[in-house]
Design a protein around this motif. Structure first.
Motif, PDB file in Angstrom:
ATOM      1  N   MET A   1       0.825  -1.195   0.000  1.00 28.71           N
ATOM      2  CA  MET A   1       0.000   0.000   0.000  1.00 28.71           C
ATOM      3  C   MET A   1       0.869   1.259   0.000  1.00 28.71           C
ATOM      4  O   MET A   1       0.571   2.220  -0.696  1.00 28.71           O
ATOM      5  N   ARG A   2       1.924   1.229   0.802  1.00 30.72           N
ATOM      6  CA  ARG A   2       2.752   2.441   0.857  1.00 30.72           C
ATOM      7  C   ARG A   2       3.486   2.674  -0.457  1.00 30.72           C
ATOM      8  O   ARG A   2       3.725   3.812  -0.835  1.00 30.72           O
ATOM      9  N   ASP A   3       3.796   1.589  -1.187  1.00 32.62           N
ATOM     10  CA  ASP A   3       4.404   1.763  -2.507  1.00 32.62           C
ATOM     11  C   ASP A   3       3.420   2.429  -3.466  1.00 32.62           C
ATOM     12  O   ASP A   3       3.801   3.316  -4.236  1.00 32.62           O
ATOM     13  N   LEU A   4       2.171   2.012  -3.407  1.00 31.18           N
ATOM     14  CA  LEU A   4       1.144   2.597  -4.255  1.00 31.18           C
ATOM     15  C   LEU A   4       0.950   4.085  -3.938  1.00 31.18           C
ATOM     16  O   LEU A   4       0.782   4.897  -4.849  1.00 31.18           O
ATOM     17  N   LEU A   5       1.007   4.449  -2.664  1.00 28.47           N
ATOM     18  CA  LEU A   5       0.886   5.857  -2.286  1.00 28.47           C
ATOM     19  C   LEU A   5       2.041   6.686  -2.868  1.00 28.47           C
ATOM     20  O   LEU A   5       1.824   7.791  -3.370  1.00 28.47           O
ATOM     21  N   LEU A   6       3.242   6.145  -2.809  1.00 29.37           N
ATOM     22  CA  LEU A   6       4.394   6.847  -3.393  1.00 29.37           C
ATOM     23  C   LEU A   6       4.232   6.994  -4.898  1.00 29.37           C
ATOM     24  O   LEU A   6       4.524   8.055  -5.462  1.00 29.37           O
ATOM     25  N   GLN A   7       3.770   5.963  -5.540  1.00 32.87           N
ATOM     26  CA  GLN A   7       3.597   6.027  -6.990  1.00 32.87           C
ATOM     27  C   GLN A   7       2.481   7.000  -7.375  1.00 32.87           C
ATOM     28  O   GLN A   7       2.607   7.731  -8.357  1.00 32.87           O
ATOM     29  N   CYS A   8       1.418   7.049  -6.588  1.00 31.03           N
ATOM     30  CA  CYS A   8       0.355   8.042  -6.828  1.00 31.03           C
ATOM     31  C   CYS A   8       0.901   9.451  -6.646  1.00 31.03           C
ATOM     32  O   CYS A   8       0.569  10.359  -7.417  1.00 31.03           O
ATOM     33  N   ALA A   9       1.739   9.639  -5.630  1.00 31.53           N
ATOM     34  CA  ALA A   9       2.374  10.943  -5.423  1.00 31.53           C
ATOM     35  C   ALA A   9       3.225  11.309  -6.635  1.00 31.53           C
ATOM     36  O   ALA A   9       3.226  12.463  -7.085  1.00 31.53           O
ATOM     37  N   GLY A  10       3.943  10.341  -7.188  1.00 35.14           N
ATOM     38  CA  GLY A  10       4.767  10.595  -8.358  1.00 35.14           C
ATOM     39  C   GLY A  10       3.958  10.956  -9.584  1.00 35.14           C
ATOM     40  O   GLY A  10       4.293  11.901 -10.310  1.00 35.14           O
ATOM     41  N   VAL A  11       2.879  10.240  -9.822  1.00 33.67           N
ATOM     42  CA  VAL A  11       2.015  10.540 -10.969  1.00 33.67           C
ATOM     43  C   VAL A  11       1.395  11.922 -10.801  1.00 33.67           C
ATOM     44  O   VAL A  11       1.375  12.724 -11.742  1.00 33.67           O
ATOM     45  N   LEU A  12       0.892  12.220  -9.600  1.00 29.64           N
ATOM     46  CA  LEU A  12       0.311  13.538  -9.349  1.00 29.64           C
ATOM     47  C   LEU A  12       1.358  14.630  -9.536  1.00 29.64           C
ATOM     48  O   LEU A  12       1.063  15.699 -10.084  1.00 29.64           O
ATOM     49  N   THR A  13       2.566  14.377  -9.112  1.00 31.73           N
ATOM     50  CA  THR A  13       3.656  15.335  -9.296  1.00 31.73           C
ATOM     51  C   THR A  13       3.865  15.654 -10.773  1.00 31.73           C
ATOM     52  O   THR A  13       3.994  16.816 -11.159  1.00 31.73           O
ATOM     53  N   ILE A  14       3.885  14.636 -11.599  1.00 27.74           N
ATOM     54  CA  ILE A  14       4.095  14.836 -13.035  1.00 27.74           C
ATOM     55  C   ILE A  14       2.922  15.609 -13.638  1.00 27.74           C
ATOM     56  O   ILE A  14       3.129  16.521 -14.448  1.00 27.74           O
ATOM     57  N   VAL A  15       1.710  15.283 -13.229  1.00 25.26           N
ATOM     58  CA  VAL A  15       0.530  16.005 -13.720  1.00 25.26           C
ATOM     59  C   VAL A  15       0.606  17.476 -13.326  1.00 25.26           C
ATOM     60  O   VAL A  15       0.385  18.374 -14.151  1.00 25.26           O
ATOM     61  N   VAL A  16       0.932  17.747 -12.053  1.00 24.16           N
ATOM     62  CA  VAL A  16       1.047  19.128 -11.581  1.00 24.16           C
ATOM     63  C   VAL A  16       2.138  19.859 -12.360  1.00 24.16           C
ATOM     64  O   VAL A  16       1.960  21.015 -12.764  1.00 24.16           O
ATOM     65  N   ALA A  17       3.260  19.202 -12.604  1.00 18.97           N
ATOM     66  CA  ALA A  17       4.362  19.830 -13.342  1.00 18.97           C
ATOM     67  C   ALA A  17       3.941  20.178 -14.764  1.00 18.97           C
ATOM     68  O   ALA A  17       4.247  21.272 -15.257  1.00 18.97           O
ATOM     69  N   LEU A  18       3.241  19.275 -15.418  1.00 15.96           N
ATOM     70  CA  LEU A  18       2.809  19.536 -16.787  1.00 15.96           C
ATOM     71  C   LEU A  18       1.795  20.683 -16.842  1.00 15.96           C
ATOM     72  O   LEU A  18       1.861  21.530 -17.744  1.00 15.96           O
ATOM     73  N   ILE A  19       0.891  20.726 -15.879  1.00 19.37           N
ATOM     74  CA  ILE A  19      -0.061  21.843 -15.811  1.00 19.37           C
ATOM     75  C   ILE A  19       0.690  23.146 -15.569  1.00 19.37           C
ATOM     76  O   ILE A  19       0.406  24.170 -16.201  1.00 19.37           O
ATOM     77  N   HIS A  20       1.664  23.116 -14.679  1.00 17.88           N
ATOM     78  CA  HIS A  20       2.485  24.286 -14.364  1.00 17.88           C
ATOM     79  C   HIS A  20       3.187  24.806 -15.618  1.00 17.88           C
ATOM     80  O   HIS A  20       3.175  26.004 -15.911  1.00 17.88           O
ATOM     81  N   GLY A  21       3.794  23.893 -16.366  1.00 19.98           N
ATOM     82  CA  GLY A  21       4.494  24.285 -17.581  1.00 19.98           C
ATOM     83  C   GLY A  21       3.553  24.854 -18.629  1.00 19.98           C
ATOM     84  O   GLY A  21       3.837  25.888 -19.250  1.00 19.98           O
ATOM     85  N   TYR A  22       2.402  24.207 -18.805  1.00 21.70           N
ATOM     86  CA  TYR A  22       1.434  24.677 -19.785  1.00 21.70           C
ATOM     87  C   TYR A  22       0.868  26.046 -19.406  1.00 21.70           C
ATOM     88  O   TYR A  22       0.803  26.955 -20.240  1.00 21.70           O
ATOM     89  N   LEU A  23       0.440  26.193 -18.160  1.00 22.16           N
ATOM     90  CA  LEU A  23      -0.147  27.463 -17.739  1.00 22.16           C
ATOM     91  C   LEU A  23       0.863  28.609 -17.825  1.00 22.16           C
ATOM     92  O   LEU A  23       0.495  29.736 -18.139  1.00 22.16           O
ATOM     93  N   GLY A  24       2.119  28.309 -17.548  1.00 20.83           N
ATOM     94  CA  GLY A  24       3.145  29.335 -17.680  1.00 20.83           C
ATOM     95  C   GLY A  24       3.214  29.871 -19.099  1.00 20.83           C
ATOM     96  O   GLY A  24       3.252  31.082 -19.328  1.00 20.83           O
ATOM     97  N   GLU A  25       3.215  28.952 -20.049  1.00 22.83           N
ATOM     98  CA  GLU A  25       3.307  29.364 -21.451  1.00 22.83           C
ATOM     99  C   GLU A  25       2.002  29.964 -21.969  1.00 22.83           C
ATOM    100  O   GLU A  25       2.016  30.943 -22.710  1.00 22.83           O
TER     101      GLU A  25
END
Length: 116
Positions: free
Chosen positions: A1-25
């Protein structure tokens, strides 16, 4: 379960980063007036450097369960929680809490710490 939580955090991180990059531009730099032009380019690249760094952090969070190292898990989670926690606080302060970014970054911190 804790591995899945870390992986969800990683996926969410990538999504947030992509939104950040897009909104900036799409929203920030379209309206920004920065002179001289070379500084405009520099500021855009610095903005996108954080996007790339966050994606790298997300990849590390996703890969952490397969590393088989508790010290690696500890330092990756601690570092990413600090980076995203600071980013969340800075975003909340700078926007007076009116931007959803601080909530998304806080969710990354909660998921990563829960997966520790």
């Amino acid at each position: 379960m804790r591995d899945l939580l870390l992986q969800c955090a990683g996926v969410l991180t990538i999504v947030v980063a992509l939104i950040h990059g897009y909104l900036g531009e799409a929203k920030v730099f379209v309206h920004a007036r920065i002179e001289p032009e070379r500084l405009r380019t520099l500021i855009r690249l610095v903005w996108q450097a954080s996007t790339v760094a966050w994606i790298g952090g997300g990849v590390l969070l996703i890969a952490t369960p397969w590393m088989g190292s508790e010290p690696a898990r500890h330092w990756i989670v601690a570092t990413m929680a600090f980076v995203f926690g600071f980013s969340a606080l800075a975003n909340a302060w700078a926007t007076r809490g009116r931007h959803f970014g601080w909530m998304m970054l806080s969710a990354v911190v909660v998921l990563a710490v829960a997966g520790y």
